[in-house]
Design an enzyme around this catalytic site. Structure first.
Site, PDB file in Angstrom:
ATOM      1  N   GLU A 297       0.809  -1.227   0.000  1.00  0.00           N
ATOM      2  CA  GLU A 297       0.000   0.000   0.000  1.00  0.00           C
ATOM      3  C   GLU A 297       0.836   1.267   0.000  1.00  0.00           C
ATOM      4  O   GLU A 297       0.886   2.009   0.990  1.00  0.00           O
ATOM      5  CB  GLU A 297      -0.940   0.017   1.208  1.00  0.00           C
ATOM      6  CG  GLU A 297      -1.986  -1.058   1.147  1.00  0.00           C
ATOM      7  CD  GLU A 297      -3.092  -0.903   2.181  1.00  0.00           C
ATOM      8  OE1 GLU A 297      -3.016   0.028   2.990  1.00  0.00           O
ATOM      9  OE2 GLU A 297      -4.016  -1.709   2.156  1.00  0.00           O
TER      10      GLU A 297
ATOM     11  N   GLU B  84      -5.208  -8.597   0.365  1.00  0.00           N
ATOM     12  CA  GLU B  84      -5.881  -8.414   1.653  1.00  0.00           C
ATOM     13  C   GLU B  84      -7.358  -8.190   1.396  1.00  0.00           C
ATOM     14  O   GLU B  84      -7.734  -7.546   0.420  1.00  0.00           O
ATOM     15  CB  GLU B  84      -5.364  -7.177   2.423  1.00  0.00           C
ATOM     16  CG  GLU B  84      -3.972  -7.316   2.972  1.00  0.00           C
ATOM     17  CD  GLU B  84      -3.510  -6.090   3.775  1.00  0.00           C
ATOM     18  OE1 GLU B  84      -4.374  -5.356   4.316  1.00  0.00           O
ATOM     19  OE2 GLU B  84      -2.299  -5.881   3.845  1.00  0.00           O
TER      20      GLU B  84
END
Ligand code: PNW
Length: 493
Positions: A210, A399
């Site tokens: 991220e 995720e």
């Protein structure tokens, strides 16, 4: 765009409803009810997932390992950040976390119980290079050697993330961390070192987890380590340095890894959903996806910043060379996507950008964490947009999950039916994607067990396994049964 601005007829046109007749079951008629029952019984099951679909769980080093002083680990920016009063909601830190550093064998058995065949974990850079660069610490690598061996011995494929936010503190002190491209270069050296030693057994590497969150929360809003609130131009430079770090690491991993290893990022792409599924809105959502990810996936996959990104940045734009862009867009083998929620519902518009982002109504629901707005369809659209926009041939959902209040009932069971509801709906949308040929090859549920949830401390629990942070006892929640059943059927349970 507020819907009240549309007349009923206009709305019907947009939604593609004008051709539909009304087909509502006559209320209260027993006949209709039994017809519906028969239809439900005869319903063809949705196609399951592809036969080689990889099911896994995900975690990250600082959130679970603890043992922050063991075996020569150096301090990370999260150790330092957690010391700041008020930085972490419950004034906690990752010193002990879920004690995974010592309990990893037991935790691998939890994965095995689920039937998971893959595990995404992250490697703590400050264990490998306690000073960020310079002399490596072989004892730090030992832990990951043991972890990988134990995973393989249990039939679980290791997927390693090289950076899940725990930058060695010395790099922050010495260069200002990601504000300097010296950190991008140090990251590549660390990636080279790790790949050379693990790629005989680890075949999949993720570079950075991220980029967007570490840039914004870490360097713009100050809510994550290192807790900076930089100017807009400095933030854009950090974003560029992070993307450069990704590209340099891709090259270092290829140069030092064994033949056949695969590498890619793990991004939480800004998620853009056609508010109403029409060809025009779908196109608008694709345009929005490309623009709103300009500093991340777009530059990684196209090798350039979009015109709109540069125009909007103006003088505050990042400084870079053509060579930087070539490095950032080094070919990757897959795209990892962290998928939690819709960021925008998009409507086609006759404006310069070609789209309007609908404001979220106050009444939009959320899960336990107020930021987590459930929108299962994001699990369909994000991989579909990524595959279509950039012709990506392999995607992993790196995720997906939710926190919950997770209170044990009188019988001691945690009936986390909110998490099951969330997962079932997201996985149904993923099933839609794979059955339409979107090349998603695996799914890593966040998270195996409750852990240190960054600035929320231990107050947000994302695990399939409940962790008692006093005793370190792990207990399966009902969602663990749901996931085990889904894996066993290779279809949504
Ligand atoms: C992820 N969003 O962060 C992180 O990778 C994990 O370490 C973290 O524990 C997990 O999600 C749960 O929070 C996210 O705004 C950052 O959509 C941003 C978003 C979602 C997740």
């Amino acid at each position: 765009m507020p819907f009240k601005r549309f007349s009923r007829r206009q709305f019907g046109k947009i939604a593609g409803w004008s051709a539909l007749g009304t087909s509502v079951l006559p209320a209260g008629s027993g006949l209709a009810q039994s017809d519906a029952d028969t239809a439900a019984r005869n319903r063809k099951p949705l196609p399951g997932f592809p036969s080689d679909f990889l099911w896994g769980t995900a975690t990250s080093a600082y959130q679970i390992e603890g043992s922050v002083h063991e075996d020569g680990r150096g301090p990370s920016i999260w150790d330092r950040f957690a010391e700041k009063p008020g930085a972490i909601a419950d004034n906690s830190n990752g010193d002990i976390a879920t004690d995974h550093y010592r309990l990893y064998k037991q935790d691998i058995q939890l994965m095995k119980t689920l039937g998971a065949k893959a595990y995404r974990f992250s490697i703590a850079w400050p264990r490998i290079f306690p000073d960020g660069a310079g002399a490596p610490n072989p004892e730090g690598l030992d832990f990951y050697n043991h972890l990988v061996d134990e995973l393989l011995a249990n039939g679980i494929q290791p997927f390693a993330t090289l950076y899940h936010w725990d930058l060695p503190q010395t790099l922050q002190d010495r260069f200002g961390g990601w504000t300097s491209r010296d950190t991008s270069k140090a990251f590549a050296d660390y990636a080279a070192h790790v790949t050379a030693r693990l790629s005989d057994r680890v075949k999949h590497f993720f570079t950075i987890n991220e980029c967007s969150r570490l840039v914004h929360l870490g360097h713009e809003y100050g809510a994550d380590a290192p807790g900076l609130k930089l100017s807009p131009s400095d933030v854009k430079q950090v974003r560029h340095n992070v993307a450069l770090g990704h590209g340099l690491a891709v090259q270092a991993i290829r140069a030092n890894g064994q033949a056949g290893i695969k590498v890619g990022p793990a991004e939480n792409a800004v998620s853009c959903i056609p508010a109403v599924e029409t060809p025009a809105n779908i196109r608008a959502a694709e345009l929005a996806t490309r623009e709103l990810n300009a500093g991340y996936l777009t530059v990684m996959l196209e090798g350039k910043y979009t015109d709109a990104y540069l125009a909007q940045a103006g003088k505050a734009g990042p400084k870079y060379t053509a060579e930087d862009l070539r490095i950032i867009s080094s070919p990757i083998d897959f795209v990892g996507l962290n998928v939690y929620m819709p960021d925008h519902y998009v409507v086609a518009a006759d404006n310069e950008r070609g789209f309007t982002l609908a404001p979220f109504p106050k009444s939009f629901p959320h899960m336990k964490a107020t930021w987590l707005r459930p929108g299962p369809e994001t699990m369909y659209w994000v991989p579909r947009h990524v595959a279509k926009l950039w012709n990506v041939k392999s995607i992993y959902i790196t995720e997906n999950g939710t926190s919950g209040s997770d209170q044990p009932a009188a019988d001691g069971t945690i009936y986390d039916v909110d998490r099951i509801m969330y997962l079932r709906n997201y996985l149904t949308q993923l099933q839609r994607a794979t059955s339409e040929g979107v090349p998603v090859h695996g799914y890593f549920l966040w998270s195996l067990m409750d852990n240190f949830e960054w600035s929320d401390g231990y107050q947000e629990r994302f695990g399939l396994y409940h962790v008692d942070f006093e005793t370190q006892r792990r207990t399966p929640k009902l969602s663990a049964s749901f996931y085990r059943e889904t894996i066993a059927r290779n279809a949504v349970a």
